[in-house]
Structures are given as structure tokens and as C-alpha cells.
Design a protein around this motif. Structure first.
Motif, PDB file in Angstrom:
ATOM      1  N   ARG A 174      -3.259   0.635  -2.467  1.00 50.81           N
ATOM      2  CA  ARG A 174      -2.153   0.429  -3.404  1.00 50.81           C
ATOM      3  C   ARG A 174      -2.248   1.361  -4.610  1.00 50.81           C
ATOM      4  NH1 ARG A 174      -1.820  -6.189  -4.105  1.00 50.81           N
ATOM      5  NH2 ARG A 174      -0.765  -6.642  -2.118  1.00 50.81           N
ATOM      6  N   ARG A 175      -3.469   1.749  -4.973  1.00 52.54           N
ATOM      7  CA  ARG A 175      -3.662   2.487  -6.227  1.00 52.54           C
ATOM      8  C   ARG A 175      -3.601   3.988  -5.987  1.00 52.54           C
ATOM      9  NH1 ARG A 175      -7.767   3.889 -10.160  1.00 52.54           N
ATOM     10  NH2 ARG A 175      -9.468   3.516  -8.701  1.00 52.54           N
ATOM     11  N   ASP A 176      -2.592   4.614  -6.563  1.00 49.51           N
ATOM     12  CA  ASP A 176      -2.336   6.041  -6.382  1.00 49.51           C
ATOM     13  C   ASP A 176      -2.997   6.822  -7.523  1.00 49.51           C
ATOM     14  OD1 ASP A 176      -1.409   8.532  -5.872  1.00 49.51           O
ATOM     15  OD2 ASP A 176       0.699   8.098  -6.246  1.00 49.51           O
ATOM     16  N   HIS A 177      -4.295   7.106  -7.337  1.00 44.41           N
ATOM     17  CA  HIS A 177      -5.008   7.860  -8.373  1.00 44.41           C
ATOM     18  C   HIS A 177      -6.079   8.721  -7.705  1.00 44.41           C
ATOM     19  CE1 HIS A 177      -7.497   8.757 -11.899  1.00 44.41           C
ATOM     20  NE2 HIS A 177      -6.389   8.539 -12.593  1.00 44.41           N
ATOM     21  N   CYS A 181      -7.024  -1.366  -1.251  1.00 43.68           N
ATOM     22  CA  CYS A 181      -7.303  -0.248  -2.164  1.00 43.68           C
ATOM     23  C   CYS A 181      -6.253   0.854  -2.046  1.00 43.68           C
ATOM     24  CB  CYS A 181      -8.705   0.325  -1.911  1.00 43.68           C
ATOM     25  SG  CYS A 181      -8.905   1.102  -0.274  1.00 43.68           S
ATOM     26  N   CYS A 202      -9.067   5.747   0.965  1.00 42.29           N
ATOM     27  CA  CYS A 202      -9.796   5.462  -0.270  1.00 42.29           C
ATOM     28  C   CYS A 202     -11.204   6.042  -0.228  1.00 42.29           C
ATOM     29  CB  CYS A 202      -9.888   3.954  -0.486  1.00 42.29           C
ATOM     30  SG  CYS A 202      -8.281   3.137  -0.654  1.00 42.29           S
ATOM     31  N   ASN A 251      -9.365   7.382  -6.733  1.00 37.94           N
ATOM     32  CA  ASN A 251      -9.380   6.359  -5.687  1.00 37.94           C
ATOM     33  C   ASN A 251      -9.051   6.919  -4.306  1.00 37.94           C
ATOM     34  OD1 ASN A 251      -9.383   3.599  -4.655  1.00 37.94           O
ATOM     35  ND2 ASN A 251      -7.159   3.821  -4.518  1.00 37.94           N
ATOM     36  N   ARG A 299       0.835  -1.206   0.000  1.00 39.04           N
ATOM     37  CA  ARG A 299       0.000   0.000   0.000  1.00 39.04           C
ATOM     38  C   ARG A 299       0.868   1.252   0.000  1.00 39.04           C
ATOM     39  NH1 ARG A 299      -2.425  -3.494   3.676  1.00 39.04           N
ATOM     40  NH2 ARG A 299      -4.681  -3.893   3.449  1.00 39.04           N
ATOM     41  N   LYS A 300       0.375   2.290  -0.648  1.00 34.84           N
ATOM     42  CA  LYS A 300       1.003   3.607  -0.594  1.00 34.84           C
ATOM     43  C   LYS A 300       0.307   4.498   0.433  1.00 34.84           C
ATOM     44  CE  LYS A 300       2.379   3.384  -5.456  1.00 34.84           C
ATOM     45  NZ  LYS A 300       2.265   4.014  -6.790  1.00 34.84           N
TER      46      LYS A 300
END
Length: 252
Positions: free
Chosen positions: A194-197, A192, A185, A200, A178-179
Motif C-alpha cells: 500500500r505504501r508508495d515510497h 506493505c 517491498c 519501501n 495495494r498499489k
């Protein structure tokens, strides 16, 4: 002339008794309200206390609860002292009023002082608390508070989401790639974070300003309740002094 004076004094005493009784009734209700505000703050709004480095917020809450309990007891004592016309009970009642007055003034002052200091405290400590204590052993209260803070206020990190790059947990293998914590999220699912957007993660919104505003609103309530009830008590102390002087000294 003597009969007229005695009758006038008797009427004055009766008026004072009823004024003090009415005051005590509303004072008793106010005590319940003060205690309720303290318990409400402690039970429902204390989730984020573990994120604060100072105990002032908790201290003002406990002072309100204690003051509320003493106010309710004092209200009953005041009614007894008034209708029994006992000067010794009136003395005790006045002393209790004075003690409660001081307690509530202290709570109000503490709330005001902490209101002024809160912004600096959060700027100095919140980021460090979140990055160094989140998901660490023995820091479950901080972890729970951070997760609730980020979800409730739709924010991520102290200043912004990039704060989590300094997290001990994110840097460790325990984060599972995870970041950010999953609580960052917009829709929480497992891993969730993990996704750097932006679609999200609440990337733009830091939590520090939102937490500061939240706590300051509660400090305003605590301060207003403490100072407000204290001001009302001044009338009670005045009525008590007048009734005390109007009564004859008790035989001992």
C-alpha cells in the motif's frame, strides 16, 4: 612379412580398442553431466518458465536430459561392442552416437536462436503477463513466479514499479488497497504494497533486464554443454569407424 603385417594390425586393433574404451568411460561420465545439467535447469531454475511465451527454453532442457540418458546407455554399449569385437554392435553404437550428436547440436542451436530472440519476447510479453495474469484464477504458477522474481532480483514490475498501475488485480477490490504486490517491498509485511515510497518499494528496478540476463546465462550453459559434448563425439565416431574397419566381417 605376412607375420609382421598381422602382428602390426593386431597391435593397431588393440590400441583402437583401448582408445575407444577410454573414450566410452569419459563419454559415460559426460552423459551423466549432461543429464545433471538438464535436470538442474528443469528442477531448480524453471520457476520463471511460466513467464515466457515460448516453449523453446523447456525444449532445450528436455533434449539435454534425453541426450544424457542415451549417452550413458550408449557408453555401456560401446564398451561391450569394443571388447567383444562385434561389428553389428559397433554399427548400432555408431548410429546411436550419430543420433546423440544430432540431438545435442539441435539443443545447442535452439539455445543460440532463443538467446537472440529472448530480449524481444520479454519486451513484448512480460509486462502483459504480469499485469493480466498476476493473482488471477488458474494462473497460480505465474503469481508464484512473479513474486519470486521480484524478491530474488529486488525489482518491481516489468520496466518499473509504475507497470502495476495497469494490473487487473491492483484495479480490483481484491488487492486490498495495494498499489503493488507485497513482493515489491524491500521488507515484506502484510499489505506493505500500500505504501508508495522508495524506502519501501523497489521503484526504480524493473525485472525485465534481470530476468533476461538470468535466462541468457542458463542458455549459454545449455548451448555450451550441447555443442561441447557433440564435438567430443566426433572422436568417438572416428575411433569406431577405424575399429570397425580393422575387424574381420562376422560370419552369419
Amino acid at each position: 612379412m605376412r607375420e609382421y603385417t598381422e602382428k602390426k594390425e593386431t597391435c593397431g586393433t588393440i590400441c583402437l580398442k583401448y582408445l575407444l574404451f577410454i573414450f566410452n568411460f569419459f563419454f559415460w561420465l559426460a552423459g551423466g553431466a549432461v543429464m545433471a545439467v538438464g535436470i538442474w535447469t528443469l528442477a531448480e531454475k524453471s520457476d520463471y518458465i511460466s513467464l515466457l511465451s515460448s516453449n523453446t527454453y523447456m525444449a532445450t532442457t528436455y533434449i539435454l536430459i534425453v541426450a544424457g540418458i542415451v549417452v550413458m546407455v550408449t557408453g555401456v554399449l560401446g564398451c561391450c561392442a569394443t571388447f567383444k569385437e562385434r561389428r553389428n554392435l559397433l554399427r548400432v553404437y555408431f548410429i546411436l552416437l550419430l543420433c546423440i550428436f544430432l540431438l545435442e547440436i539441435i539443443a545447442g542451436i535452439l539455445a543460440y536462436i532463443y538467446y537472440q530472440q529472448l530480449s524481444l519476447e520479454l519486451k513484448q510479453n512480460l509486462k502483459e503477463t504480469m499485469t493480466k495474469k498476476y493473482r488471477q484464477e488458474g494462473e497460480e504458477s505465474v503469481t508464484s513466479a512473479v513474486d519470486k522474481l521480484q524478491q530474488e532480483f529486488k525489482c518491481c514490475g516489468s520496466n518499473n514499479a509504475t507497470d502495476w498501475s495497469e494490473s487487473l488485480w491492483i484495479k480490483s477490490g481484491e488487492a486490498g488497497g495495494r498499489k503493488f504486490p507485497d513482493s515489491c517491498c524491500k521488507t515484506i509485511t502484510d499489505l506493505c504494497g500500500r505504501r508508495d515510497h522508495p524506502s519501501n518499494i523497489y521503484k526504480e528496478g524493473g525485472c525485465i533486464t534481470k530476468l533476461e540476463n538470468f535466462i541468457q546465462e542458463h542458455l549459454k550453459i545449455i548451448g555450451a554443454v550441447g555443442i561441447g559434448i557433440a564435438c567430443v563425439q566426433i572422436f568417438g565416431m572416428i575411433f569406431t569407424c577405424c575399429l570397425y574397419k580393422s575387424l574381420k566381417s562376422e560370419p552369419y
